[in-house]
Each structure stands twice: as C-alpha cells, then as structure tokens.
Design a protein around this motif. Structure first.
Motif, mmCIF file in Angstrom:
data_model
loop_
_atom_site.group_PDB
_atom_site.id
_atom_site.type_symbol
_atom_site.label_atom_id
_atom_site.label_comp_id
_atom_site.label_asym_id
_atom_site.label_seq_id
_atom_site.Cartn_x
_atom_site.Cartn_y
_atom_site.Cartn_z
ATOM 1 N N VAL A 432 -3.701 -27.988 75.015
ATOM 2 C CA VAL A 432 -3.399 -29.227 74.315
ATOM 3 C C VAL A 432 -4.484 -30.234 74.672
ATOM 4 C CG1 VAL A 432 -1.868 -30.006 76.179
ATOM 5 C CG2 VAL A 432 -1.641 -30.997 73.891
ATOM 6 N N VAL A 433 -4.891 -31.054 73.694
ATOM 7 C CA VAL A 433 -5.918 -32.063 73.916
ATOM 8 C C VAL A 433 -5.394 -33.417 73.459
ATOM 9 C CG1 VAL A 433 -7.928 -30.539 73.804
ATOM 10 C CG2 VAL A 433 -6.977 -31.465 71.685
ATOM 11 N N PHE A 434 -5.911 -34.470 74.084
ATOM 12 C CA PHE A 434 -5.542 -35.825 73.686
ATOM 13 C C PHE A 434 -6.702 -36.768 73.974
ATOM 14 C CE2 PHE A 434 -4.194 -35.266 78.062
ATOM 15 C CZ PHE A 434 -4.557 -36.439 78.702
ATOM 16 N N THR A 435 -6.712 -37.884 73.286
ATOM 17 C CA THR A 435 -7.758 -38.887 73.433
ATOM 18 C C THR A 435 -7.206 -40.101 74.166
ATOM 19 O OG1 THR A 435 -8.696 -38.177 71.331
ATOM 20 C CG2 THR A 435 -9.443 -40.287 72.196
ATOM 21 N N THR A 436 -7.989 -40.625 75.111
ATOM 22 C CA THR A 436 -7.574 -41.804 75.849
ATOM 23 C C THR A 436 -8.816 -42.533 76.354
ATOM 24 O OG1 THR A 436 -6.259 -42.626 77.721
ATOM 25 C CG2 THR A 436 -7.396 -40.525 78.002
ATOM 26 N N ASP A 447 -16.995 -42.987 78.247
ATOM 27 C CA ASP A 447 -17.742 -44.014 77.537
ATOM 28 C C ASP A 447 -16.903 -44.496 76.367
ATOM 29 O OD1 ASP A 447 -19.555 -45.693 76.415
ATOM 30 O OD2 ASP A 447 -20.978 -44.140 75.795
ATOM 31 N N GLY A 448 -16.008 -45.418 76.624
ATOM 32 C CA GLY A 448 -15.124 -45.922 75.573
ATOM 33 C C GLY A 448 -13.868 -45.092 75.472
ATOM 34 N N SER A 449 -13.957 -43.849 74.988
ATOM 35 C CA SER A 449 -12.812 -42.950 74.904
ATOM 36 C C SER A 449 -13.293 -41.521 75.109
ATOM 37 C CB SER A 449 -12.106 -43.078 73.551
ATOM 38 O OG SER A 449 -12.961 -42.696 72.495
ATOM 39 N N ALA A 450 -12.421 -40.680 75.628
ATOM 40 C CA ALA A 450 -12.774 -39.290 75.903
ATOM 41 C C ALA A 450 -11.630 -38.385 75.495
ATOM 42 C CB ALA A 450 -13.099 -39.090 77.387
ATOM 43 N N ILE A 451 -11.953 -37.104 75.317
ATOM 44 C CA ILE A 451 -10.956 -36.102 74.961
ATOM 45 C C ILE A 451 -10.685 -35.237 76.186
ATOM 46 C CG2 ILE A 451 -10.467 -34.100 73.513
ATOM 47 C CD1 ILE A 451 -12.284 -35.394 71.381
ATOM 48 N N TYR A 452 -9.435 -35.188 76.580
ATOM 49 C CA TYR A 452 -9.026 -34.391 77.728
ATOM 50 C C TYR A 452 -8.262 -33.162 77.247
ATOM 51 C CZ TYR A 452 -10.288 -38.284 80.746
ATOM 52 O OH TYR A 452 -10.976 -39.267 81.407
ATOM 53 N N ALA A 453 -8.475 -32.052 77.944
ATOM 54 C CA ALA A 453 -7.783 -30.805 77.640
ATOM 55 C C ALA A 453 -6.902 -30.417 78.812
ATOM 56 C CB ALA A 453 -8.783 -29.690 77.351
ATOM 57 N N THR A 454 -5.718 -29.904 78.524
ATOM 58 C CA THR A 454 -4.817 -29.364 79.527
ATOM 59 C C THR A 454 -4.428 -27.959 79.103
ATOM 60 O OG1 THR A 454 -3.943 -31.578 80.017
ATOM 61 C CG2 THR A 454 -2.632 -29.687 80.729
ATOM 62 N N GLU A 455 -4.567 -27.000 80.026
ATOM 63 C CA GLU A 455 -4.220 -25.621 79.733
ATOM 64 C C GLU A 455 -2.701 -25.436 79.826
ATOM 65 O OE1 GLU A 455 -6.869 -24.032 78.708
ATOM 66 O OE2 GLU A 455 -8.060 -25.743 79.375
ATOM 67 N N ASN A 467 -12.024 -33.204 81.381
ATOM 68 C CA ASN A 467 -12.682 -34.024 80.368
ATOM 69 C C ASN A 467 -13.657 -33.144 79.589
ATOM 70 O OD1 ASN A 467 -14.106 -35.889 78.865
ATOM 71 N ND2 ASN A 467 -14.430 -37.320 80.564
ATOM 72 N N LEU A 468 -13.412 -32.995 78.265
ATOM 73 C CA LEU A 468 -14.279 -32.164 77.433
ATOM 74 C C LEU A 468 -15.470 -32.923 76.872
ATOM 75 C CD1 LEU A 468 -11.697 -30.067 75.338
ATOM 76 C CD2 LEU A 468 -12.833 -29.469 77.488
ATOM 77 N N THR A 469 -15.434 -34.245 76.917
ATOM 78 C CA THR A 469 -16.515 -35.040 76.309
ATOM 79 C C THR A 469 -16.996 -36.120 77.277
ATOM 80 O OG1 THR A 469 -14.867 -36.487 75.279
ATOM 81 C CG2 THR A 469 -15.700 -34.633 73.958
ATOM 82 N N PRO A 470 -17.474 -35.740 78.446
ATOM 83 C CA PRO A 470 -17.922 -36.756 79.405
ATOM 84 C C PRO A 470 -19.176 -37.474 78.914
ATOM 85 C CG PRO A 470 -18.551 -34.569 80.146
ATOM 86 C CD PRO A 470 -17.676 -34.364 78.954
#
Length: 613
Positions: A432-436, A447-455, A467-470
C-alpha cells in the motif's frame, strides 16, 4: 495357444508350399511328440499329431484403444502386437452370445497391428486371428459436450476471440462460429482445435448492436456435429458513452473498471434510471458485455460516491454520508464495501465495536480479491492507541478477512502531524502507498510531499515502511498488480524532462525513474498503470498529433515495452478529460470528459470507455 497339425502319409508328404505362410515362419516349441520315428526311418502308418505352442511374443496380452473413451460414431483404433508380419487379424464385437467382425487388417512392420472401426455404442471388443483371440476390452462411448467463452463485447473493427472446448477433447476438430440472421445461421469464422483440444476463433462483431451467436463443432471421425445454443452477444463501438440513461444532463465522474474491462462503476449526479429519485450522488454499474446499466444502493438516503471495483467486479468499495446504511447519525462520510453477489454491506471505517468512525473517511483502493481496502480518515476511534485529534487525515489499511485495521503513518512519537491526500493498493494486496508531507515517517528527504510504501504480508500485517520518492515532490501514486512498479506525478525535472511542469513518471522495481509524459510544454498527470506495468495512462495539456482542442487535458497511453509514441485516446472537441483507469491488460481505458467524445454525449462531464485493441 495350442496349434494342432495333421501330417499326411509318408509316401505323399505335404509340400511346404501348402502350409500357411505364417506357420512357416512362426518359431515353434515341441510340447509333445508321439510316434515320431528316428531320423531316416519311415514313419508309421497313420497321421502323426504334433502339438505346437506359439511363443509368448505371438500372444496379444492387451489391446490398446485410442481414444480410450470415444464419442458415439467416432472412428476408433485398436492396436497391439502379434507375430508374424502379414498375419490376418480381425476386430470383433460381441452381439449377444456371438461375435461379429467389424474390421479386418494384417500385422504390419514391427509385429504391430491396427484395426479401425466406428464405435457406435458402448460394447465389448476383441482381436482375433487364426487360433488366437485377445483379451476382451470393454469400450464405453461418451456423450459430446461444448463449452464456449465469448471475448465480449465484440467491438466494431477489432477482432475478438471465441474460445470453444468441444468435449471429449480432440485435436484437429473443426470449430465454427455462426451468427443468426432470421432463421438462418451463417458461418463467420472457423478454426481447428489445438493439441489441448481448444479452438480459439477470431471474430469481427460487425456493426454495433446485439445479435445471436452459436458455436458448432463439426463432425469428426464419423461422430456427428455438435452445436451450442444461441447466445446474445453485444457489439460495441470502439468508444462509447457509459453514463447513459433517461435523464442525463448532470455530471458523471470517478469511474472504476474491473480487471477484465467488463464492469465499470461510476458516480453520477444525474438520475440515469427511474430508481434514482433524488438529486444526490449515486453509484451506477455499467456491464460492457450486455450494455445493461444498474443503479447500486438505491436505498441510500444521501450521497453515495467514489466507487472502486475489485478485480472480478464482485466487490464495490465506496464512501457515503447516508444515515440509513450503518446507523450513522452525524452524516460523516463512511467507507464500506458492497458484495454484489450476496448484497451484503461491510463497514470498513469502523471502530473495534463495529460502529461508524467519529469523523469523515474516504475510500482510495480495494485489492483484487476484495480482502484489503485502503482509505484515509480523520476519525480518531478506528484503532487502539488512536491519533490524538480529528484534524488530520490519516491513511489506514483494512483487512476485511480478519476484521482488523492498521494505521499506516504511526511514528515513534505517535502519529503523523500532516495529512494524507492520495493512496493506492497493489492488486494482489502486497503493498500500500500513500502521499504525505510528513518528514518523520522514514529516512529520506521530503521535498514538499513524498510517497511512502508499506509492505503487507500474508497474514495482513503491515510492515517495512519506506520512502519511494526521496528528494523530490511526488504525489498521485498508482501501483501495478504486484506493487513493484509505481506511477506518480512530480514537478521535478527527472529522466531528461525539461518543461518545468508537473509530469508523470514510472518508478521501476530497481528504483530508476522513467518519464511517462508525452513531449510538450504542458503539464501531465499519471492516472493509472496496467497489471503487468506495460501500459501507463496519462492526462496531459500538451497538444498531441490529432488533438483538436488545444491545451485542454487529453488522455494518452504509453507503451513501455515497445517505447512507441503516446497514443491519443480522447479525440473530441473542446473540453478536458481526466480520471482515466485501465483494465488489467491495458486494452480498455475508462475516463471522464467534458468533450463531445461521442455523438451521444450530452455536453456535461460524462464517463466513456475506449477499446484500444
């Protein structure tokens, strides 16, 4: 087998040429010798009896039948071994107390024989030769059957496949697809079954509309033909309006499509069917196979919207402020799942006691099997050790099988202090992924907002957040079925992008970034990705070849495997298009648009489906 030979008088020995040819070459073993004189002596008067036994190699212990269970009337082969070559053999079937010959042949090379006959009904068979009979073989005939699957709907100008499996399965059987016109059946395409007994027949549906079709397995090795009953199959145009009804004229939006592209759910403000008696948001379901439109949850007494379909289209996750579905008294948005098979409703944004959460919840995704639902909520009573207030929208994962909920943005000090505004869930439920905008959830610069993934493991436990988009501003995540590939939107200039606008990117399983946006000065937004990750659908302001509406947003498709140019999906007049979703194989794109994509569009924001191949 005992062979008895009577010899003639000594003065007139029987010429060897008069003996049967097979006896001359058959190796014999003497089992009894009566009255045989010494070598050179004259034989005694009268016939001598020599009992001879054929060796084991000359006896057929078994008979092989192919096919083992033939269709009535099918030519069937009985085979085995028998010596010597050239020996006559016959196939017999028992008829009452007698045996009737149905086929004849001779032993061939390698001491093998083959006898062929049409087996009309279940019976007992044997192979016979001079002085020899095989064991009896019971042969049971089987009835013919036919299963068929239409790759429906047919689409004007595009081939579709009819899969037919005549049973019992036979390779090389001719199968035809026929279309009825009046009382006449017309063959439109024919193929033969493959080694597995399956025929895949490509068919062009012709003009839009519904017609009756059937499949015919032609006569085969004497077995008669077999035809299925007629079935009505719909032929659709390449692009069609789905938000159809008696009273359109208001907006329809937020589409979702099943994995096979058959079912499309969407929200509409319009009363598309008579059961919709209010001016509120409702959910409709369009069946692309039949063209039927269904009003889901007509009993709801307030807004129901934002549907998300499971892979097979059975489950529909949605959000609602209706007070009569779960006993909700404060008109907060709740997230729930409808089982279309049973009609059961399952509250997702629930407390441990089964009550609706104490604030708004919003649905984002559902796994293919309907087990997991990703949603965001400002409620603070959904889990133990809840967040401290109801001012922040937190991401949650609901395991409907185990009746558990997980907060995904927990930190060492408690919970994230910033909200979540987009989520997605891998189709197989593994990630599952979410943006925060929170900077304390995992290592890596935000940098502003990032997409995190949880297995997510097989037990439904969420773990290993990262963090998938550092180091970049990223949002709008979309995962492929396995969760290995991520499509997102970013204002960063990545992978050679230089237009300074928001663009769509693909993050590979290895962590590399690929530009998924078409060339041009306008911004582009990643909308969805196919199950295997090959196709990415994007909405863009950059004008494309064949585009006639300037910088209004259009839907384009990118084929990552062939690196072909983006395919323009929306070809209409003025008006933007967005909210595109893909079937699992990337063949069907469903989207919303203000443009007059089809002649039947009413000028409001409508939902359309385009078949690409």
């Amino acid at each position: 087998m005992i062979v008895t030979i009577s010899l003639g008088a000594p003065s007139r020995p029987r010429p060897a040429a008069l003996l049967p040819a097979w006896l001359l070459v058959l190796p014999l073993t003497v089992s009894a010798l009566v009255g045989l004189p010494p070598a050179g002596a004259a034989p005694a008067d009268g016939p001598a009896r020599i009992a001879l036994v054929a060796p084991r190699s000359a006896q057929a212990a078994t008979v092989t039948v192919s096919p083992r269970r033939p269709m009535a009337g099918e030519q069937t082969t009985f085979s085995g071994r028998l010596s010597p070559r050239g020996r006559p053999v016959r196939l017999e079937v028992r008829a009452g107390s007698r045996w009737r010959t149905v086929a004849r042949a001779r032993v061939g090379a390698g001491s093998t024989y083959r006898l062929r006959a049409r087996v009309m009904r279940t019976g007992t068979y044997r192979v016979a030769a001079a002085g020899f009979t095989s064991r009896q073989v019971r042969v049971a005939t089987v009835a013919q059957g036919m299963s068929r699957t239409f790759d429906a709907p047919f689409v004007t100008g595009l081939p579709r496949v009819v899969t037919a499996v005549p049973t019992p399965r036979r390779a090389g059987r001719s199968v035809s697809v026929q279309r009825r016109s009046g009382a006449t059946w017309t063959t439109v395409a024919t193929r033969r079954t493959n080694a597995s007994g399956v025929a895949r027949v490509p068919v062009s549906g012709g003009a839009a509309g519904s017609r009756t079709w059937r499949v015919v397995a032609r006569s085969f090795r004497g077995a008669p033909a077999r035809a299925t009953g007629g079935v009505v199959v719909r032929t659709a145009t390449t692009t069609e309006l789905l938000s159809v009804g008696q009273a359109a004229g208001k907006e329809s939006f937020s589409p979702s499509v099943s994995a096979d592209g058959r079912w499309v759910a969407f929200t509409s403000e319009a009363a598309l069917l008579p059961s919709d008696e209010d001016a509120l948001n409702d959910i409709y379901l369009f069946d692309r196979r039949t063209g039927a439109l269904t009003h889901l949850l007509p009993q709801a007494n307030s807004h129901v919207n934002n549907p998300h379909l499971s892979g097979d289209g059975r489950f529909v996750a949605f959000q609602t402020i209706a007070s009569n579905l779960f006993g909700e008294g404060d008109y907060d948005y709740d997230v729930a799942v409808l089982d279309r098979t049973t009609g059961a409703l399952d509250l997702v944004s629930t407390t441990s006691g089964g009550a609706p959460g104490n604030n708004d919840s919003y649905v984002h995704a559902i796994s293919d099997d309907g087990r997991f639902v990703a949603f965001a909520s400002t409620a603070n009573d959904l889990v133990s050790s809840p967040p401290p207030n109801t001012s922040v929208r937190h991401p949650y994962l609901r395991d409907r099988r185990d009746d558990t909920s997980f907060g995904l943005d927990r930190t060492q000090s408690g919970w994230s202090t910033t909200g979540t505004f987009s989520m997605d869930l891998a189709g197989n439920g593994s990630r599952v992924v979410f943006t925060t905008t929170d900077t304390n959830l995992a290592p890596g610069n935000v940098d502003g907002s990032a997409i995190y993934a949880t297995e997510i493991d097989a037990n439904g436990t969420a773990y290993n957040r990262k963090n998938l988009t550092p180091g970049m501003q990223a949002s709008r995540p979309h995962l492929n079925r396995t969760g290995e590939l991520l499509v997102f939107t970013s204002t960063e200039d990545l992978a050679g992008d230089t237009n300074g606008q928001s663009d769509a990117y693909l993050r590979t399983a290895g962590g590399a970034y690929l530009l998924a946006a078409p060339a041009g000065p306008g911004k582009s937004i990643g909308e969805d990705i196919s199950a295997d990750g090959r196709y990415v659908v994007v909405s863009t302001e950059s004008p494309q070849p064949g585009d006639t509406n300037g910088t209004d947003d259009d839907i384009v498709l990118w084929d990552t495997a062939s690196a072909t140019p983006h395919l323009l999906v929306t070809r209409g007049g003025p008006g933007s298009s967005s909210g595109a979703v893909l079937s699992a194989d990337g063949r069907v794109v469903v989207f919303g648009s203000l443009a007059a994509i089809t002649a039947s569009a009413g000028g409001d924001y409508d939902v359309f489906a385009t078949v690409l191949r």
